[in-house]
Design a protein around this motif. Structure first.
Motif, PDB file in Angstrom:
ATOM      1  N   ASN A 128      38.473  46.342  47.604  1.00  0.00           N
ATOM      2  CA  ASN A 128      37.865  46.000  48.902  1.00  0.00           C
ATOM      3  C   ASN A 128      36.458  46.121  49.223  1.00  0.00           C
ATOM      4  O   ASN A 128      35.839  46.019  50.311  1.00  0.00           O
ATOM      5  N   LYS A 129      35.567  46.429  48.099  1.00  0.00           N
ATOM      6  CA  LYS A 129      34.218  46.320  48.103  1.00  0.00           C
ATOM      7  C   LYS A 129      33.548  45.882  47.140  1.00  0.00           C
ATOM      8  O   LYS A 129      34.299  45.626  45.610  1.00  0.00           O
ATOM      9  N   ALA A 130      32.282  45.358  47.051  1.00  0.00           N
ATOM     10  CA  ALA A 130      31.709  44.855  45.718  1.00  0.00           C
ATOM     11  C   ALA A 130      31.447  46.049  45.050  1.00  0.00           C
ATOM     12  O   ALA A 130      31.212  46.914  45.236  1.00  0.00           O
ATOM     13  N   PRO A 131      31.648  45.564  43.467  1.00  0.00           N
ATOM     14  CA  PRO A 131      31.608  46.696  42.540  1.00  0.00           C
ATOM     15  C   PRO A 131      30.123  47.078  42.298  1.00  0.00           C
ATOM     16  O   PRO A 131      29.242  46.220  42.415  1.00  0.00           O
ATOM     17  N   ASP A 132      30.101  48.239  42.235  1.00  0.00           N
ATOM     18  CA  ASP A 132      28.729  49.103  41.919  1.00  0.00           C
ATOM     19  C   ASP A 132      28.253  48.601  40.373  1.00  0.00           C
ATOM     20  O   ASP A 132      29.031  47.879  39.405  1.00  0.00           O
ATOM     21  N   ALA A 133      27.111  48.952  39.836  1.00  0.00           N
ATOM     22  CA  ALA A 133      26.612  48.543  38.500  1.00  0.00           C
ATOM     23  C   ALA A 133      27.484  49.146  37.603  1.00  0.00           C
ATOM     24  O   ALA A 133      27.925  48.468  36.305  1.00  0.00           O
ATOM     25  N   ALA A 134      28.031  50.301  37.848  1.00  0.00           N
ATOM     26  CA  ALA A 134      29.140  50.798  36.651  1.00  0.00           C
ATOM     27  C   ALA A 134      30.539  50.216  36.407  1.00  0.00           C
ATOM     28  O   ALA A 134      30.782  49.828  35.355  1.00  0.00           O
ATOM     29  N   ILE A 135      30.898  49.957  37.634  1.00  0.00           N
ATOM     30  CA  ILE A 135      32.197  49.107  37.539  1.00  0.00           C
ATOM     31  C   ILE A 135      32.054  47.596  37.302  1.00  0.00           C
ATOM     32  O   ILE A 135      32.557  47.307  36.070  1.00  0.00           O
ATOM     33  N   GLN A 136      30.879  47.111  37.637  1.00  0.00           N
ATOM     34  CA  GLN A 136      30.729  45.737  37.067  1.00  0.00           C
ATOM     35  C   GLN A 136      30.484  45.842  35.482  1.00  0.00           C
ATOM     36  O   GLN A 136      30.910  44.692  34.684  1.00  0.00           O
ATOM     37  N   HIS A 137      29.822  46.736  34.814  1.00  0.00           N
ATOM     38  CA  HIS A 137      29.614  46.854  33.481  1.00  0.00           C
ATOM     39  C   HIS A 137      30.995  47.012  32.952  1.00  0.00           C
ATOM     40  O   HIS A 137      31.273  46.281  31.777  1.00  0.00           O
ATOM     41  N   MET A 138      31.903  47.811  33.273  1.00  0.00           N
ATOM     42  CA  MET A 138      33.331  48.032  32.863  1.00  0.00           C
ATOM     43  C   MET A 138      34.069  46.711  32.943  1.00  0.00           C
ATOM     44  O   MET A 138      34.676  46.076  32.001  1.00  0.00           O
ATOM     45  N   LEU A 139      33.875  45.940  34.021  1.00  0.00           N
ATOM     46  CA  LEU A 139      34.600  44.590  34.160  1.00  0.00           C
ATOM     47  C   LEU A 139      34.081  43.650  33.149  1.00  0.00           C
ATOM     48  O   LEU A 139      34.830  42.756  32.512  1.00  0.00           O
ATOM     49  N   ASP A 140      32.676  43.614  32.931  1.00  0.00           N
ATOM     50  CA  ASP A 140      32.137  42.605  31.950  1.00  0.00           C
ATOM     51  C   ASP A 140      32.743  42.847  30.556  1.00  0.00           C
ATOM     52  O   ASP A 140      32.619  41.924  29.693  1.00  0.00           O
ATOM     53  N   THR A 141      33.235  44.005  30.195  1.00  0.00           N
ATOM     54  CA  THR A 141      33.897  44.313  29.083  1.00  0.00           C
ATOM     55  C   THR A 141      35.236  43.824  28.686  1.00  0.00           C
ATOM     56  O   THR A 141      35.735  43.874  27.597  1.00  0.00           O
ATOM     57  N   LEU A 142      35.792  43.289  29.610  1.00  0.00           N
ATOM     58  CA  LEU A 142      37.398  42.990  29.776  1.00  0.00           C
ATOM     59  C   LEU A 142      37.521  41.668  29.325  1.00  0.00           C
ATOM     60  O   LEU A 142      36.693  40.840  30.067  1.00  0.00           O
ATOM     61  N   GLY A 143      38.506  41.251  28.850  1.00  0.00           N
ATOM     62  CA  GLY A 143      39.254  39.828  28.714  1.00  0.00           C
ATOM     63  C   GLY A 143      38.136  39.249  27.661  1.00  0.00           C
ATOM     64  O   GLY A 143      36.990  39.399  27.249  1.00  0.00           O
ATOM     65  N   ASN A 144      38.635  37.825  27.235  1.00  0.00           N
ATOM     66  CA  ASN A 144      37.912  36.834  26.742  1.00  0.00           C
ATOM     67  C   ASN A 144      37.205  35.784  27.696  1.00  0.00           C
ATOM     68  O   ASN A 144      36.337  35.327  27.311  1.00  0.00           O
ATOM     69  N   ARG A 145      37.929  35.497  28.495  1.00  0.00           N
ATOM     70  CA  ARG A 145      37.485  34.701  29.800  1.00  0.00           C
ATOM     71  C   ARG A 145      37.483  35.445  31.235  1.00  0.00           C
ATOM     72  O   ARG A 145      38.656  35.926  31.428  1.00  0.00           O
ATOM     73  N   ARG A 146      36.528  35.307  32.099  1.00  0.00           N
ATOM     74  CA  ARG A 146      36.480  35.940  33.074  1.00  0.00           C
ATOM     75  C   ARG A 146      36.224  34.981  34.370  1.00  0.00           C
ATOM     76  O   ARG A 146      35.381  34.218  34.315  1.00  0.00           O
ATOM     77  N   SER A 147      36.856  35.374  35.753  1.00  0.00           N
ATOM     78  CA  SER A 147      36.487  34.666  36.876  1.00  0.00           C
ATOM     79  C   SER A 147      36.475  35.739  37.978  1.00  0.00           C
ATOM     80  O   SER A 147      37.153  36.671  37.615  1.00  0.00           O
ATOM     81  N   GLN A 148      35.731  35.409  39.033  1.00  0.00           N
ATOM     82  CA  GLN A 148      35.804  36.259  40.121  1.00  0.00           C
ATOM     83  C   GLN A 148      35.986  35.522  41.529  1.00  0.00           C
ATOM     84  O   GLN A 148      35.732  34.147  41.522  1.00  0.00           O
ATOM     85  N   GLU A 149      36.550  36.168  42.449  1.00  0.00           N
ATOM     86  CA  GLU A 149      36.614  35.541  43.770  1.00  0.00           C
ATOM     87  C   GLU A 149      36.728  36.577  44.767  1.00  0.00           C
ATOM     88  O   GLU A 149      36.814  37.676  44.970  1.00  0.00           O
ATOM     89  N   CYS A 150      36.088  36.218  46.209  1.00  0.00           N
ATOM     90  CA  CYS A 150      35.820  36.844  47.029  1.00  0.00           C
ATOM     91  C   CYS A 150      36.401  36.144  47.954  1.00  0.00           C
ATOM     92  O   CYS A 150      36.354  35.257  48.608  1.00  0.00           O
ATOM     93  N   ARG A 151      37.565  37.027  48.939  1.00  0.00           N
ATOM     94  CA  ARG A 151      38.345  36.360  49.918  1.00  0.00           C
ATOM     95  C   ARG A 151      38.147  37.136  51.239  1.00  0.00           C
ATOM     96  O   ARG A 151      37.960  38.395  51.170  1.00  0.00           O
ATOM     97  N   PHE A 152      38.282  36.413  52.304  1.00  0.00           N
ATOM     98  CA  PHE A 152      38.020  36.979  53.656  1.00  0.00           C
ATOM     99  C   PHE A 152      38.594  36.030  54.747  1.00  0.00           C
ATOM    100  O   PHE A 152      38.445  34.961  54.489  1.00  0.00           O
ATOM    101  N   ALA A 153      38.703  36.666  56.038  1.00  0.00           N
ATOM    102  CA  ALA A 153      39.160  35.830  57.108  1.00  0.00           C
ATOM    103  C   ALA A 153      37.850  35.347  57.793  1.00  0.00           C
ATOM    104  O   ALA A 153      36.870  36.343  57.989  1.00  0.00           O
ATOM    105  N   SER A 154      37.915  34.098  58.073  1.00  0.00           N
ATOM    106  CA  SER A 154      36.539  33.662  58.921  1.00  0.00           C
ATOM    107  C   SER A 154      37.144  32.382  59.610  1.00  0.00           C
ATOM    108  O   SER A 154      37.958  31.836  59.443  1.00  0.00           O
TER     109      SER A 154
END
Length: 851
Positions: free
Chosen positions: A75-101
């Protein structure tokens, strides 16, 4: 050729021959009796088949439900440590940000609150965006383009190539979105999606402090084992940081559980239809056996044993039960072809419609067993018929409660119902409640029928005209249908009435907020710097300001000195670790609102002075969930700043009102300098003013979102309509079963009334008089059945409103009257239709055919 009775042993062939010959003059009547269970079996076979297909389709489409192998959410943007961990996962990656507007359609100046999804990467990896044109799901990522949900396109008459503004940025509509992975029709009705490229998210200006966002990170793996290894390694980190994750397998399980809930509910509706039909079978077979008493007595005189005569008619009933079950299975297989269309807005998978042989076998077996049990009830009376009955003019029936075998069979039937319910429910307690509720409804309707029949006999209106007296007398004469019709038609009326009243209760809970000059519009995500300007705009449109509330985002750091890590280790504390993970929206003030009242402790009304304790107020049910009491301590993390507090009071909050309500309220003087946003509550008198005001808000304050209660009511009505359509589709099986039982019952009563009709015709009664007598009798029966069923549905709906929905139950008079007269007049129409042959035919011809 003569059929001789077997002398020594049970001759199956002789029993089959006698059962066949005895049924020759009554096969049409017996088939009509057995048709009572056809629709119940059809409903169950359709649901069983649907369940088999959905489970298979969920397994086959599991990855398409998620669109990836793994998704991690925050529920919040990842910090540098979390982003680094996410970059090591999977063979292909996508991201999405969703919100009401809010979005703004430039062509017709329409505005609507939607779910914006900013997408980056090649998601979905399984399945695809179904769009018009077909390639729009891929092409929209290449520029400043948007995919807009079909419901929005239709609502605002938008076309591909038109412009839609999201925040401060305009997008060209690249395509109309008809289906996205894991989304059902209901979810898009509530929050229509609009997809935009992730690269333009910052330029929209919607990433404001305090706004609620959800970040999703999608991963595709070439090797399942690699995903399992990586997930096991990062699981502690995800748990510690409060990130959720889901795999295709877990989504499959969750979707399967959701469908099982729907399937079990629909199965119970179909089972009620089957029970209605079985009641009709029991009553009709009871009358059929009473007509057969002279034939049974003659067989006994000719040397047939009790066992032989019993088996002759048991063979008839079992064979016809099998025929009814097979016919129901065929009809149910055909009906299953329509269920995918009925449920398309509820289930997120494409449903196949092939024949399910296990479901057919299960439905036929269930039909044979339950028709056998209910048909056996009246058959047990055969055991008491002796040869002397050939010399008796009338036969006095022994009450069922005096026959130990019938009492035992009642217990077996109730146990069978409970076992079937247990297979559809979570516990034996729920199953027993279901079975006992059905029993209570049957007994109550039966008691009402007996009481009304006795009241008519005791307080007979002798002062009325002859035709009215005959109509009333038919309610209690021998072979009357009062109990049967009141039970079957009453239960059908109860079922339909309750469905209508529940939907009315749910709608009234929301529509209450739109009445009596209550607020009907909420503006949120107002930044502190925009507060005065928004208030000025509200005044320009001459709108009242009911509330202008500051909101601060925070989370719980400790409860009574225990943090999340300690709560995970100490399961005995009762504090769930997830209490520390979610964000809270909190306000501060020095007084209660009119939707709140204190249930424990004292609400802090004085302004906080540095150095004093900070006494907060918690919503009562939230306090119970996090296991705290008045006087306990809670340490809050307000965006990095730790604030120690003490629970000073509990509040009971009326969440039904359209205004800001909070689980946690701080005293004034604590949070004024914390990062915050504001919510403004107002009321708009007309749809025209609402549209103009929303357009002005979106133009001047793109980050501010508007909740329009009128739109909520429309959406809720649409959602309830879709769910109600599914329920009514299944309830139609019960209604039609009740009609068939009614037709069968009236058909039986026609044969019981033949001698009386012949006598009246012989004495000079005309066709019109006989029709009036029949119409009065069936109107009385229909009115009693409908009235009793409506009273029960009103009582049940009141209980649901009072104890489940916490709502006021004020049913409308008109629907009650429509239901009452519809059932009553339908009963009369069916009764007169079946009576026309007896009334119109000369007495001598009837006697030659029937007597």
């Amino acid at each position: 050729m003569r059929t001789e009775l077997p002398k020594k042993r049970l001759d199956i062939s002789w029993l089959l021959t006698m059962a066949w010959r005895d049924s020759r003059r009554n096969r049409s009547r017996l088939l009509l009796f057995m048709s009572s269970i056809v629709l119940g079996i059809a409903a169950l076979v359709a649901i069983f088949s649907l369940g088999d297909h959905v489970r298979s389709d969920i397994n086959n489409q599991a990855k398409a439900l998620l669109g990836s192998d793994l998704v991690i959410e925050s529920n919040k943007a990842p910090d540098a440590a979390i982003q680094h961990m996410l970059d090591t996962l999977g063979n292909r990656r996508s991201q999405e940000c969703r919100f009401a507007s809010m979005v703004y359609f430039t062509k017709n100046k329409g505005t609507r609150l939607v779910q914006v999804l900013a997408l980056e990467g090649d998601y979905p990896y399984y399945g695809r965006f179904e769009t018009v044109p077909e390639m729009a799901g891929i092409d929209f990522r290449k520029g400043k383009h948007a995919l807009v949900d079909k419901t929005l396109m239709l609502q605002f008459d938008a076309k591909v190539g038109d412009s839609v503004r999201v925040g401060e940025l305009g997008f060209v509509i690249a395509g109309m979105l008809t289906q996205a992975p894991g989304r059902s029709g209901l979810s898009t009705t509530i929050a229509p999606p609009v997809y935009i490229p992730f690269q333009y998210l910052q330029q929209t200006g919607l990433l404001q402090k305090g706004s609620r966002f959800t970040y999703s990170f999608y991963f595709k793996y070439d090797d399942q084992a690699k995903m399992d290894r990586q997930l096991a390694a990062v699981d502690p980190i995800l748990e510690n940081k409060g990130l959720d994750y889901e795999t295709a397998e877990s989504r499959k399980r969750d979707t399967g559980r959701q469908f099982e809930d729907v399937s079990q509910f629909l199965t119970l509706i179909g089972f009620i239809a089957l029970l209605l039909g079985c009641i009709g079978i029991a009553s009709s077979i009871n009358i059929y056996i009473r007509e057969k008493i002279p034939a049974i007595a003659i067989l006994r005189c000719l040397g047939a044993s009790t066992k032989q005569t019993f088996l002759i008619y048991l063979i008839q009933i079992t064979a016809l039960g099998l025929i009814g079950a097979v016919a129901g299975a065929i009809l149910g297989t055909a009906a299953q072809q329509a269920l995918p269309f009925v449920l398309k807005d509820i289930l997120p998978v494409d449903i196949s419609t092939s024949v399910s042989w296990p479901s057919i076998a299960k439905g036929i077996g269930l039909g044979v067993v339950i028709s056998f049990l209910f048909g056996l009830l009246p058959l047990l009376s055969i055991r008491s018929i002796s040869p002397l009955y050939t010399l008796r003019v009338s036969v006095e029936q022994v009450p069922a409660w005096r026959n130990p075998w019938q009492v035992l069979l009642f217990a077996v039937i109730l146990f069978f119902i409970a076992v079937f319910a247990r297979l559809q429910m979570q516990s034996w307690l729920q199953a027993l409640v279901f079975a006992l509720s059905i029993l209570a409804a049957f007994l109550f309707l039966t008691a009402v029928a007996v009481a009304l029949r006795g009241a008519v006999r005791r307080f007979f209106p002798s002062g009325l005209s002859y035709l009215w007296r005959q109509g009333f007398a038919n309610l209690y004469r021998p072979n009357n249908q009062t109990i049967l019709l009141i039970v079957t038609v009453g239960l059908g009326t109860l079922f339909i009435g309750t469905l209508y009243f529940i939907q009315d209760i749910l709608m009234s809970r929301v529509s209450m907020a739109a009445s009596n000059n209550q607020p009907n519009m909420v503006l949120f995500d107002i930044q502190t710097s925009q507060k005065d300007a928004v208030a000025k705009l509200v005044k320009e449109y001459h709108l009242p300001v009911y509330q202008d509330v500051p909101i601060v985002t925070m989370r719980i750091e400790e409860i009574n000195g225990m943090n999340a890590a300690e709560a995970r280790r100490d399961s005995a504390s009762g504090i769930r670790p997830r209490v520390f993970e979610g964000e809270l929206r909190v306000t501060y003030r020095d007084s209660l609102t009119d939707t709140e009242k204190i249930t424990a402790g004292k609400f802090e009304t004085k302004k906080y002075v540095p150095g004093d304790r900070i006494y907060i107020s918690l919503e009562e049910r939230y306090a119970q969930r996090i296991r705290v009491s008045v006087g306990d301590s809670i340490l809050f993390n307000v965006q990095g700043a730790l604030i120690p507090t003490v629970v000073g009071s509990f509040r009971d909050v009326d969440w039904r009102r359209v205004q800001t309500n909070f689980r946690v309220v701080f005293p004034a003087g604590v949070l004024e300098t914390a990062p915050q946003f504001h919510v403004l509550v107002t009321r708009v008198a007309s749809n025209e003013t609402s549209a103009a005001f929303q357009q002005a808000v979106v133009r001047e304050f793109p980050n501010v979102s508007v909740i329009d209660l009128n739109l909520i009511l429309k959406v809720l009505d649409d959602v309830l309509g879709k769910i109600g359509f599914v329920i009514r589709f299944m309830a139609a099986f019960s209604i039609l079963t009740g009609l068939i039982v009614l037709i069968a019952s009236v058909y039986v009563s026609k044969f019981q009334r033949i001698q009386e009709t012949v006598l009246l015709r012989t004495l000079g009664a005309g066709r019109k008089q006989l029709f009036i007598i029949a119409a009065l009798e069936y109107f009385f029966l229909g009115a009693l059945a409908a009235g009793t069923g409506i009273l029960l549905s009103l009582a049940g709906s009141w209980a649901l409103a009072r104890y489940s929905f916490d709502a006021v139950f004020n049913p409308s008079v008109m629907p009650v009257l429509v239901l009452f007269f519809s059932v009553s007049l339908l009963t009369v129409a069916i009764g007169l239709f079946n009576s026309r042959g007896v009334v119109s035919t000369p007495p001598l011809e009837i006697l030659r055919k029937e007597i």
